[in-house]
Design a protein around this motif. Structure first.
Motif, short mmCIF file in Angstrom:
data_model
loop_
_atom_site.label_atom_id
_atom_site.label_comp_id
_atom_site.label_asym_id
_atom_site.label_seq_id
_atom_site.Cartn_x
_atom_site.Cartn_y
_atom_site.Cartn_z
N GLU A 1 4.51 -5.45 -16.77
CA GLU A 1 5.83 -5.47 -16.15
C GLU A 1 5.90 -6.54 -15.06
O GLU A 1 4.96 -6.66 -14.27
N VAL A 2 6.96 -7.32 -15.07
CA VAL A 2 7.13 -8.36 -14.04
C VAL A 2 8.48 -8.14 -13.37
O VAL A 2 9.50 -7.98 -14.03
N LEU A 3 8.45 -8.14 -12.06
CA LEU A 3 9.68 -7.95 -11.28
C LEU A 3 10.14 -9.26 -10.68
O LEU A 3 9.39 -9.90 -9.95
N PRO A 4 11.36 -9.68 -10.96
CA PRO A 4 11.90 -10.81 -10.21
C PRO A 4 12.47 -10.31 -8.89
O PRO A 4 13.18 -9.29 -8.87
N VAL A 5 12.12 -10.98 -7.81
CA VAL A 5 12.63 -10.58 -6.49
C VAL A 5 13.26 -11.83 -5.85
O VAL A 5 12.69 -12.91 -5.94
N PHE A 6 14.43 -11.63 -5.25
CA PHE A 6 15.14 -12.77 -4.62
C PHE A 6 15.20 -12.51 -3.13
O PHE A 6 16.22 -12.07 -2.61
N PRO A 7 14.15 -12.81 -2.40
CA PRO A 7 14.08 -12.36 -0.99
C PRO A 7 15.20 -12.94 -0.14
O PRO A 7 15.68 -12.29 0.78
N LYS A 8 15.63 -14.18 -0.39
CA LYS A 8 16.62 -14.79 0.48
C LYS A 8 17.84 -15.30 -0.27
O LYS A 8 18.76 -15.85 0.31
N ARG B 1 0.83 -1.21 0.00
CA ARG B 1 0.00 0.00 0.00
C ARG B 1 0.86 1.26 0.00
O ARG B 1 0.51 2.29 -0.56
N ASN B 2 2.03 1.18 0.70
CA ASN B 2 2.86 2.38 0.84
C ASN B 2 4.11 2.34 -0.03
O ASN B 2 5.09 3.00 0.24
N THR B 3 4.07 1.55 -1.07
CA THR B 3 5.29 1.37 -1.86
C THR B 3 5.67 2.65 -2.57
O THR B 3 4.83 3.52 -2.84
N GLU B 4 6.98 2.76 -2.86
CA GLU B 4 7.45 3.89 -3.65
C GLU B 4 7.65 3.50 -5.10
O GLU B 4 7.96 4.34 -5.94
N VAL B 5 7.50 2.17 -5.35
CA VAL B 5 7.69 1.70 -6.74
C VAL B 5 6.50 2.20 -7.56
O VAL B 5 5.34 1.91 -7.26
N GLU B 6 6.83 2.92 -8.64
CA GLU B 6 5.79 3.68 -9.33
C GLU B 6 4.72 2.80 -9.94
O GLU B 6 3.54 3.04 -9.77
N PHE B 7 5.12 1.70 -10.64
CA PHE B 7 4.08 0.93 -11.35
C PHE B 7 3.19 0.15 -10.38
O PHE B 7 2.05 -0.15 -10.68
N LEU B 8 3.71 -0.11 -9.17
CA LEU B 8 2.87 -0.75 -8.16
C LEU B 8 1.86 0.26 -7.61
O LEU B 8 0.67 -0.02 -7.50
N GLN B 9 2.37 1.43 -7.30
CA GLN B 9 1.51 2.54 -6.85
C GLN B 9 0.37 2.76 -7.82
O GLN B 9 -0.80 2.82 -7.45
N ASP B 10 0.77 2.91 -9.08
CA ASP B 10 -0.16 3.12 -10.18
C ASP B 10 -1.28 2.10 -10.20
O ASP B 10 -2.46 2.43 -10.28
N ALA C 1 13.54 -3.29 -8.39
CA ALA C 1 13.34 -4.20 -7.27
C ALA C 1 14.16 -3.79 -6.06
O ALA C 1 13.82 -4.12 -4.92
N GLN C 2 15.26 -3.05 -6.31
CA GLN C 2 16.08 -2.58 -5.20
C GLN C 2 15.26 -1.71 -4.25
O GLN C 2 15.54 -1.64 -3.06
N SER C 3 14.29 -1.03 -4.83
CA SER C 3 13.55 -0.08 -4.00
C SER C 3 12.44 -0.76 -3.20
O SER C 3 11.61 -0.09 -2.59
N ILE C 4 12.35 -2.07 -3.25
CA ILE C 4 11.42 -2.76 -2.38
C ILE C 4 11.99 -2.76 -0.96
O ILE C 4 13.16 -3.10 -0.76
N LEU C 5 11.21 -2.35 -0.04
CA LEU C 5 11.70 -2.15 1.32
C LEU C 5 11.99 -3.45 2.03
O LEU C 5 11.39 -4.50 1.70
#
Lengths: 558, 558
Positions: B397-404, B348-357, B414-418
């Motif tokens: 748009e698809v973001l790959p995220v490697f949480p661990k 909900r509070n993301t700064e990633v623009e396309f998610l916000q959008d 993806a770097q800007s994911i908190l």
């Protein structure tokens, strides 16, 4: 209006093979749940009803049941008779104030509406049992009812005794299907085909293989339906039979194939064939005629309805030559006698001109059939119409002779038949008082053909006059065998063409004749005839490449 | 190259009804005589052979047998291996002078020639048994032999290990059919269909009724094949399904109908459908969804091959809404997990623009799937190709995220994911070391659809890399239910059209919504899905004339 199927079975290509086919018409019996079922299916599984209307008996007394059915009729707003495919049951409409809504539904729904009712199976009051009705000992006291669909005014009543024209029945086919007879026909056919499948698939290891119906043209044979493809100028054809596919299956090692196969012929409707029809199509490898005939006899015996007399096998068999000589046709109706007798020898010295004439020609013969009690049952105009039929359709003179009858409508010509010939006829044909002899002369095949037709005409006439010649419960199966392999070409009788098709194997005893007198070679083609109709046919195929080449290239000049 | 059938079942018209359909592909198992047969058929009845090649065992020792088969191979003019559909058997070629003619036939016949041999079943000499061959303990000492047909040089050897192109196999289809696999497929299909017939006809009282295929045009639906009739300007059409006929059969009181029905669509060939195909077509009256589902589950369970694990019923079921949310499709492949998770709340509070959008829009959502061990098995270019696929096909748009993961190809975005979001993901999605999360955002349905596709793409990629995600022996059946009854019209989203067809009954709980919010009404349509393919479908039909009229006239403005 009967559902019917035509079935044919053919045999392989790279291996000794043969073919056979048949057609069975819907039976006329009225039993709806066929006794041929070895185990009663669960007709009420998965659905809202607990029972079918037709199955309730005293053994169900006290049970709470739910029935779904069509309203057959209503009596005084007290009783309703409900119908499903299984039968009829009487339902008691509740009269209490508390059940007013149920009463309203059941009293207002028009006949043939679909309703669902729940209630208790109770005994009918003493004296009110209906012994003619299988459910006649009980009735259902309704508690709840639902109108599933209301029926509008019908174009005809769904009652067997209400006569309807065939056109009306076809127009409202979905209503006509509600009749007992149509339900019986469709269910009988389903069960017989199922048992045929069990026999072929489960008992004898045949493989049921669906072959394509969008196919290419097969030269020769019937006119085919064409289907434009997406490629301009290119067409599919609907197959006349799966012939080529099953030959390829045999080459492919499938060994024992069958299919309940849809076939197509663009030939308009005929009494025994529609443009699309279905045949039991069989092909097997490594088999001979004896094997095929046993297979087919076993198939029919196994799938025969239990409410008919069991079939006796093996079926009798008759050569093509004998069938023609005795019945004037390759599909004799063997339910009755009246066989054709050759009486040529008796007339060698006749003075009757057309007999003399016939006997002086090659293959010329005098032939006769005896119509038992013809003088009693046939009228003078019947005999005249028979003679006219022969003259019109065969250009053939037919003499009625009354060797022993007191009534005597002999023509002037017949008068000149000598006493010696008359007594000879009586002896040879075992003539009784009132019998009529129909006598004709000409080339053997033609004389037999005309008498073959007259035999059937006379049988129809006699039965129309009340004599029972053909037992309606009789199923008279007959194999006709040893057909000729070749026939003279119509347009050029000096050349030969295949009587059936060029892959039919010659009779093993006639192999040498192929090289000397091919026109005399018998084939391994055989037909199965039932009550005078060809219901199947097949042949052993040539599996020897050399022999096939000789027949195609040398004999048929293909 | 697998034989397959598509089956559909539909339900009535004047009564509560429903439909269902399915397709089953040929199995891959190699057993030729299927264990599913309850009783072994007599494969050698009526024919020249006494036994099949594949059935001889030590118990036949000393028996005189006659075999017919194809020459598989020959060893040093001493042994011949003979093949039929049932298996292989070793035949000993006689070497004595007195059997010279037999030896000549068997030594000169080319491989794949068809021969008939007679002889005695004997033990193989000690040490020469072949335990890999079912007939490996015995051999047949031949006394007589006949060459039924000689084989020319083949375009390919009939041996499984010989690789052939599909084009060559199709060109020589009749030879390809000799392979073990093709024989198995055709026989398995025949047996399964036979068992389906037993279940429907013998156990549950369904009537097998053949409906016509020369029919008239059905408006709507697929493009139809047309057939010119004899009357100029008039055409028949081949039916897309027996739909109308079976509705009429229900009206006609047939109650429980089935047919193994040929259907036609002029749509060219697709991987899962040919222009002509076959469906198991069922219609029954007085039934609800529960009844239909039990019927179909019982049908599949009864006809399931015995060489597979038995089916467990009832099959799981899933609503259309749930299937879309968790799998992004209405035909989920439930053999593996990797479900779609809604992670909107986390962002909900993301700064990633396309998610916000995405989240700011109606129905906007953030969705993700977790690829287990993706960081281990997938290469950087795999992830890139997945992202490109989503961009090209879905403009998404698809973001790959490697949480661990220690390896980390996170994009700059993806770097800007908190860190808080990252740990939220790990918790919610149960992320393990080396897992990759694919994340996207957008309108709910679109986001799910794209992840549904990527889920299958990733599964293919992981399996190509050696991970086994989908057990090849697993048959994962699933009912998908509660489809929407209506969809907005594409050309005019203010109006509604039927999602399936206008006769589909609404969900009983949603009846009132028909008059207020019809777009929210769920239907009584259901699909049967197997391993991600729709293999059948059906619906309960409207049987209430009033309701049908309201839907056609008011809602669909028909």
């Amino acid at each position: 209006m009967f559902s019917c199927w035509i079935s044919r079975q053919y045999w392989g290509f790279s291996t000794p093979t043969g073919r056979i086919a048949h057609l069975i018409r819907g039976s006329l019996s009225r039993t709806l749940v066929l006794s041929s079922q070895r185990r009663t299916p669960e007709f009420s599984s998965f659905v809202a009803r607990t029972n079918t209307c037709g199955e309730l008996r005293s053994s169900h007394l006290g049970q709470e049941v739910t029935l779904c059915g069509w309203i057959q009729y209503r009596r005084q707003n007290i009783f309703l008779v409900l119908r499903d495919f299984h039968g009829l049951v009487q339902v008691v409409i509740p009269q209490e104030e508390s059940a007013a809504s149920v009463k309203k539904i059941l009293c207002e729904a028009p006949v043939e509406s679909v309703v669902q009712v729940s209630g208790t199976v109770i005994s009918r009051p003493p004296g009110q049992e209906n012994p003619k009705m299988p459910t006649g000992e009980i009735e259902v006291k309704v508690k709840t009812a639902e109108l599933l669909n209301s029926c509008k005014k019908l174009p005809f009543e769904i009652k067997d005794f209400v006569k309807k024209t065939e056109a009306l029945r076809l127009q409202y086919r979905y209503l006509d299907l509600r009749s007992f007879q149509m339900q019986y026909n469709l269910r009988l056919r389903s069960q017989m085909v199922m048992k045929m499948r069990e026999y072929l698939c489960n008992l004898h290891g045949f493989v049921d293989i669906e072959t394509p119906t969008l196919f290419k043209r097969t030269p020769g044979g019937a006119k085919e339906f064409v289907i434009p493809s997406r490629e301009p100028g290119k067409f599919y054809c609907l197959p006349q039979s799966p012939q080529q596919f099953k030959q390829l299956l045999m080459v492919g090692g499938l060994d024992r194939y069958f299919q309940v196969a849809r076939c197509y012929r663009d030939e308009g409707s005929r009494p025994d064939r529609q443009p699309e029809f279905t045949q039991i199509d069989i092909e097997m490898s490594f088999v001979d005629q004896t094997g095929i005939r046993s297979l087919i006899e076993g198939l029919l015996q196994y799938s025969w309805p239990n409410d008919k007399d069991p079939l006796v096998v093996p079926f009798p068999s008759m050569t093509f030559v004998e069938a023609l000589a005795s019945y004037g046709t390759d599909k004799p109706d063997t339910r009755f006698g009246m066989k054709i007798i050759d009486i040529s020898d008796m007339f060698r010295n006749t003075e009757v001109e057309f007999l003399q004439d016939a006997l002086s020609k090659p293959q010329g013969a005098v032939k006769a059939i005896c119509i038992s009690e013809g003088a009693k049952y046939l009228k003078r105009k019947d005999i005249e119409s028979i003679r006219k039929f022969a003259a019109d359709h065969f250009n053939q003179e037919v003499l009625p002779v009354f060797p022993k009858a007191s009534r005597n409508w002999n023509t002037p010509v017949a008068q000149s038949i000598l006493e010696e010939q008359r007594s000879g006829l009586i002896r040879l044909m075992e003539i009784q008082e009132d019998d009529v002899v129909l006598l004709t002369a000409g080339e053997h095949k033609k004389a037999c053909s005309v008498l073959g037709k007259l035999r059937l005409e006379c049988a129809d006439l006699l039965e129309a006059r009340g004599l029972v010649l053909r037992d309606p419960a009789l199923f008279s199966f007959l194999w006709v065998v040893d057909f000729p392999l070749f026939l003279p070409k119509e347009e050029n009788p000096g050349e030969l063409e295949s009587a059936h098709h060029p892959f039919t194997a010659p009779h093993p005893s006639d192999l040498q004749l192929l090289y000397t007198e091919p026109e005399k070679v018998r084939s391994q083609h055989y037909d199965l005839v039932l009550n005078g109709s060809e219901i199947g046919g097949g042949s052993i195929r040539i599996h020897d490449a050399e022999l096939q080449r000789y027949i195609l290239a040398t004999l048929l000049k293909g």
